[in-house]
Design a protein around this motif. Sequence first.
Motif, PDB file in Angstrom:
ATOM      1  N   ARG A  55      46.262  51.417  70.274  1.00 33.46           N
ATOM      2  CA  ARG A  55      47.667  51.556  69.959  1.00 33.46           C
ATOM      3  C   ARG A  55      47.917  52.736  69.035  1.00 33.46           C
ATOM      4  O   ARG A  55      47.271  52.868  68.010  1.00 33.46           O
ATOM      5  CB  ARG A  55      48.191  50.287  69.294  1.00 33.46           C
ATOM      6  CG  ARG A  55      47.770  49.008  70.041  1.00 33.46           C
ATOM      7  CD  ARG A  55      48.654  47.879  69.698  1.00 33.46           C
ATOM      8  NE  ARG A  55      48.250  46.720  68.980  1.00 33.46           N
ATOM      9  CZ  ARG A  55      47.177  45.977  69.128  1.00 33.46           C
ATOM     10  NH1 ARG A  55      46.190  46.366  69.849  1.00 33.46           N
ATOM     11  NH2 ARG A  55      47.037  44.848  68.494  1.00 33.46           N
ATOM     12  N   THR A  56      48.833  53.595  69.433  1.00 27.56           N
ATOM     13  CA  THR A  56      49.307  54.658  68.558  1.00 27.56           C
ATOM     14  C   THR A  56      50.820  54.543  68.491  1.00 27.56           C
ATOM     15  O   THR A  56      51.423  53.686  69.152  1.00 27.56           O
ATOM     16  CB  THR A  56      48.927  56.056  69.100  1.00 27.56           C
ATOM     17  OG1 THR A  56      49.659  56.304  70.310  1.00 27.56           O
ATOM     18  CG2 THR A  56      47.438  56.149  69.394  1.00 27.56           C
ATOM     19  N   THR A  57      51.448  55.368  67.700  1.00 28.90           N
ATOM     20  CA  THR A  57      52.907  55.307  67.575  1.00 28.90           C
ATOM     21  C   THR A  57      53.598  55.724  68.869  1.00 28.90           C
ATOM     22  O   THR A  57      54.764  55.411  69.085  1.00 28.90           O
ATOM     23  CB  THR A  57      53.389  56.217  66.433  1.00 28.90           C
ATOM     24  OG1 THR A  57      52.890  57.542  66.661  1.00 28.90           O
ATOM     25  CG2 THR A  57      52.879  55.695  65.095  1.00 28.90           C
ATOM     26  N   ARG A  58      52.882  56.462  69.723  1.00 29.45           N
ATOM     27  CA  ARG A  58      53.515  56.998  70.929  1.00 29.45           C
ATOM     28  C   ARG A  58      53.102  56.298  72.222  1.00 29.45           C
ATOM     29  O   ARG A  58      53.862  56.285  73.188  1.00 29.45           O
ATOM     30  CB  ARG A  58      53.210  58.489  71.060  1.00 29.45           C
ATOM     31  CG  ARG A  58      53.826  59.314  69.946  1.00 29.45           C
ATOM     32  CD  ARG A  58      53.777  60.783  70.274  1.00 29.45           C
ATOM     33  NE  ARG A  58      54.468  61.587  69.284  1.00 29.45           N
ATOM     34  CZ  ARG A  58      54.681  62.887  69.398  1.00 29.45           C
ATOM     35  NH1 ARG A  58      54.255  63.532  70.476  1.00 29.45           N
ATOM     36  NH2 ARG A  58      55.321  63.555  68.447  1.00 29.45           N
ATOM     37  N   ARG A  59      51.889  55.753  72.281  1.00 25.78           N
ATOM     38  CA  ARG A  59      51.450  55.212  73.563  1.00 25.78           C
ATOM     39  C   ARG A  59      50.415  54.120  73.386  1.00 25.78           C
ATOM     40  O   ARG A  59      49.816  53.963  72.316  1.00 25.78           O
ATOM     41  CB  ARG A  59      50.875  56.332  74.451  1.00 25.78           C
ATOM     42  CG  ARG A  59      49.626  56.990  73.910  1.00 25.78           C
ATOM     43  CD  ARG A  59      49.271  58.218  74.738  1.00 25.78           C
ATOM     44  NE  ARG A  59      48.957  57.874  76.106  1.00 25.78           N
ATOM     45  CZ  ARG A  59      47.723  57.615  76.544  1.00 25.78           C
ATOM     46  NH1 ARG A  59      46.683  57.666  75.701  1.00 25.78           N
ATOM     47  NH2 ARG A  59      47.505  57.326  77.800  1.00 25.78           N
ATOM     48  N   LEU A  60      50.230  53.367  74.466  1.00 26.84           N
ATOM     49  CA  LEU A  60      49.200  52.339  74.551  1.00 26.84           C
ATOM     50  C   LEU A  60      48.221  52.730  75.646  1.00 26.84           C
ATOM     51  O   LEU A  60      48.609  53.300  76.662  1.00 26.84           O
ATOM     52  CB  LEU A  60      49.817  50.980  74.914  1.00 26.84           C
ATOM     53  CG  LEU A  60      50.821  50.372  73.942  1.00 26.84           C
ATOM     54  CD1 LEU A  60      51.444  49.133  74.575  1.00 26.84           C
ATOM     55  CD2 LEU A  60      50.146  50.017  72.628  1.00 26.84           C
ATOM     56  N   SER A  61      46.950  52.422  75.447  1.00 27.25           N
ATOM     57  CA  SER A  61      45.958  52.652  76.494  1.00 27.25           C
ATOM     58  C   SER A  61      44.923  51.542  76.436  1.00 27.25           C
ATOM     59  O   SER A  61      44.640  50.984  75.373  1.00 27.25           O
ATOM     60  CB  SER A  61      45.288  54.021  76.333  1.00 27.25           C
ATOM     61  OG  SER A  61      44.586  54.096  75.104  1.00 27.25           O
ATOM     62  N   LEU A  62      44.369  51.231  77.601  1.00 25.70           N
ATOM     63  CA  LEU A  62      43.370  50.173  77.702  1.00 25.70           C
ATOM     64  C   LEU A  62      41.990  50.674  77.302  1.00 25.70           C
ATOM     65  O   LEU A  62      41.608  51.792  77.672  1.00 25.70           O
ATOM     66  CB  LEU A  62      43.305  49.638  79.129  1.00 25.70           C
ATOM     67  CG  LEU A  62      44.444  48.731  79.604  1.00 25.70           C
ATOM     68  CD1 LEU A  62      44.401  48.594  81.115  1.00 25.70           C
ATOM     69  CD2 LEU A  62      44.355  47.368  78.939  1.00 25.70           C
ATOM     70  N   THR A  63      41.251  49.849  76.589  1.00 23.85           N
ATOM     71  CA  THR A  63      39.829  50.118  76.416  1.00 23.85           C
ATOM     72  C   THR A  63      39.107  49.683  77.681  1.00 23.85           C
ATOM     73  O   THR A  63      39.713  49.065  78.577  1.00 23.85           O
ATOM     74  CB  THR A  63      39.269  49.333  75.218  1.00 23.85           C
ATOM     75  OG1 THR A  63      39.387  47.917  75.493  1.00 23.85           O
ATOM     76  CG2 THR A  63      40.033  49.665  73.935  1.00 23.85           C
TER      77      THR A  63
END
Length: 299
Positions: A55-63
Motif C-alpha cells: 500500500r502506498t498513498t497512490r496505489r495498491l499492488s499484490l505481493t
Amino acid sequence: MSRRFDHLGDVETFVTVVEKGSMTTAAVALATTPSVLSRAITRLEARLGVQLLRRTTRRLSLTEQGRLYLEQSRAAFALIDDAERAIQGQGDEVTGSVRLSVPTTYAHHRLPALMQRFSEQHPQVRVELNITNRNVDLVAEGYDLAIRLGSLPDSGLVARKLEDAAMCLIAAPSYITREGAPASLSELARHKCLPFVMPSTGRVSPWILREGGRDIDWIPHGGLQVSDDVLGVVTLAQSGLGICQTYDFIAQDLIAQGRAVEILKQARGRSRPFSVIYAPHRRLSSALRALIDSLVENT
C-alpha cells in the motif's frame, strides 16, 4: 468453540479491494469507509502471517503471496456461489440471479425485447446486465454468461448460436440529397464512409459485402473514424455525415422512421453471428438455464 471461518468477511473485503483497485472505490461498493477496509485487511494479514498488499498513498499492488491467496479465495467463493445456485429454483418458480455481459449493439437494439419476454416468464429472476464492447473474462470477473459477436476462438467456453445478423449499408436522406447515392462499389469508394476501428487490433473493420455472387471484405475510408463504440458510426450516419454498415435490426427502425435510407441493396447478403457463451465447468442454476434457453429460443 471458536468458529473456523469467522474471518470470511475480511477475505471478501480483500477480494473486493483488489477487484475495485482502491480502498475508496471498494468502500463505496461495500457501503463502508476506507479505514474499516484497511483494518480488515490488516487483520487478515496478521492471521495469515504474510503481507497481501503493498500500500502506498497512490496505489495498491499484490505481493506474490497476495496473488496466490486471491486466486484461491476467488475459487472458494465460486464454490459457495455454485452451491447456492444448485439449490435455487428447486420449487415450482425459477428464482436466483444471473450476471450477463452484452455488447452495445445487441444490448440497445436486440436485447430489450428478449429480456421483456424472459421477465414475463420468470419475474423472480434478477439479471445483472453489463453493457460493454470489451470481452469480459467470464471466470475471473464472475460473469455467468455473455453474448459475443463473431466466430469464437477455441477458448474452452460453451457457445450456443443465437442468430446470424444480416448487415446493410445506410445513410441519412440529407446525405443522399447532398452527395447522391452510390450505384456500385467503385462509386462507394468515392463517398464519405464511416469506418470503425476495432479495439482488439487497432485496424479498420471491413465491411462485409457481396458482389456478383462473391463475398467481399471491403475496407472503408473516410475523414471520420470511430473506435470503442460501434454505435457511433450509426449516430454519425443518421446525422448526415456519411455512410455506414450496420445490422438490419438497427437499421430497420431508422429506415421506418425516415431517418436513414438503405443503399446498395444489391451488395447485401452477408451476416455476422451472435452467440451466448458460458463456462462449461460451472454448475448451471435453474435461473441461468432458463435465461440461456429463452435467449436461444426467441432469436
